[in-house]
Design a protein around this motif. Structure first.
Motif, mmCIF file in Angstrom:
data_model
loop_
_atom_site.group_PDB
_atom_site.id
_atom_site.type_symbol
_atom_site.label_atom_id
_atom_site.label_comp_id
_atom_site.label_asym_id
_atom_site.label_seq_id
_atom_site.Cartn_x
_atom_site.Cartn_y
_atom_site.Cartn_z
ATOM 1 N N GLY A 28 -1.550 13.837 -0.942
ATOM 2 C CA GLY A 28 -1.521 12.393 -0.716
ATOM 3 C C GLY A 28 -2.155 11.554 -1.811
ATOM 4 O O GLY A 28 -2.472 10.391 -1.602
ATOM 5 N N THR A 31 -0.006 8.554 -2.857
ATOM 6 C CA THR A 31 0.019 7.628 -1.717
ATOM 7 C C THR A 31 -1.277 6.844 -1.636
ATOM 8 O O THR A 31 -1.270 5.625 -1.423
ATOM 9 C CB THR A 31 0.253 8.409 -0.405
ATOM 10 N N SER A 35 -1.620 2.843 -2.059
ATOM 11 C CA SER A 35 -1.991 2.047 -0.884
ATOM 12 C C SER A 35 -3.148 1.104 -1.166
ATOM 13 O O SER A 35 -3.248 0.036 -0.565
ATOM 14 C CB SER A 35 -2.349 2.963 0.293
ATOM 15 N N ASN A 140 -7.035 14.054 4.668
ATOM 16 C CA ASN A 140 -5.917 13.138 4.903
ATOM 17 C C ASN A 140 -5.252 13.484 6.234
ATOM 18 O O ASN A 140 -4.872 14.639 6.458
ATOM 19 C CB ASN A 140 -4.917 13.243 3.750
ATOM 20 N N ASP A 169 -6.667 8.052 6.325
ATOM 21 C CA ASP A 169 -5.207 8.037 6.215
ATOM 22 C C ASP A 169 -4.852 7.402 4.882
ATOM 23 O O ASP A 169 -5.084 6.205 4.674
ATOM 24 C CB ASP A 169 -4.601 7.236 7.373
ATOM 25 N N ARG A 171 -2.242 6.432 3.669
ATOM 26 C CA ARG A 171 -1.216 5.379 3.717
ATOM 27 C C ARG A 171 -1.810 4.010 4.000
ATOM 28 O O ARG A 171 -1.157 2.986 3.772
ATOM 29 C CB ARG A 171 -0.180 5.707 4.806
ATOM 30 N N GLU A 172 -3.036 3.988 4.526
ATOM 31 C CA GLU A 172 -3.636 2.727 4.958
ATOM 32 C C GLU A 172 -4.659 2.231 3.942
ATOM 33 O O GLU A 172 -5.604 2.944 3.597
ATOM 34 C CB GLU A 172 -4.309 2.918 6.319
ATOM 35 N N SER A 176 -8.255 3.980 2.831
ATOM 36 C CA SER A 176 -8.446 4.475 1.464
ATOM 37 C C SER A 176 -9.614 3.763 0.787
ATOM 38 O O SER A 176 -10.401 4.378 0.052
ATOM 39 C CB SER A 176 -7.164 4.273 0.647
#
Length: 198
Positions: A28, A31, A35, A140, A169, A171-172, A176
């Motif tokens: 990740g 990502t 993000s 993650n 996460d 993606r958030e 992050s």
């Protein structure tokens, strides 16, 4: 860390801080950088081709169609005094020769962990331990991954007691960002105390 300076106009010029985002293939990293970055991140993602068959282990991440071949780069301002420059490492073994260059000058590292492929995390943890670069372990949260307690992660990866372990996460943005702030605080605590002035 260097103190923020003025640009001559009285305005504060934030201190640049280099952070590495590392981890195994598919954990990740790209990502996370995307993000949280306040600029359009630079990414060297390339489509995986048949040439990588038998070279890159995609067990557990079979749906992954792209891979970082050099680095990911992003930037985030965490305070008027501090700007983080993020460098995401490539995850495959064949690109590890780049890690030394990417880690040079970094105050610390976020090592991303995918609990579906814990074995891919050992190399990153070992790399930063050997070089005595402060790092935190950020697990993650993948939708199809089993849930584990911090102690289980710590034991499975043989992480020393003082090294922070957190769940997030990639993606958030806020999640992050919290991981980055946790790393900066940890890295600052590891800095040697300043010499007393005569």
């Amino acid at each position: 860390m260097v103190s923020p300076s003025s640009d001559g106009s009285g305005a504060i010029v934030p201190t640049p801080v280099k952070i590495v985002v590392a981890g195994g293939f598919g954990a990740g990293k790209t990502t996370m950088v995307a993000s949280v970055s306040e600029i359009v991140p630079l990414s060297t993602e390339e489509v995986m081709t048949q040439a990588s068959d038998g070279v890159d282990d995609v067990t557990g991440v079979e749906a992954k169609k792209t891979t970082t071949v050099a680095l990911d780069f992003g930037r985030i301002t965490i305070s008027p005094h501090t700007v983080l420059y993020l460098f995401g490492t490539p995850g495959q073994d064949r690109f590890w020769f780049m890690w030394d260059e990417l880690a040079r000058g970094a105050i610390g590292t976020v090592v991303l962990v995918d609990t579906r492929r814990l074995d891919t995390s050992f190399a990153a943890i070992d790399f930063f331990e050997r070089r005595k670069i402060p790092f935190i372990v950020a697990v993650n949260r993948f939708d199809d991954a089993d849930e584990y307690e911090e102690g289980e992660i710590r034991r499975a990866l043989a992480i020393a007691p003082g090294i922070p372990v957190m769940f997030f996460d990639a993606r958030e943005r806020e999640s992050s960002k919290l991981a980055l702030i946790r790393l900066v605080r940890y890295a600052m605590d590891k800095l040697p105390a300043p010499e007393p002035v005569g």
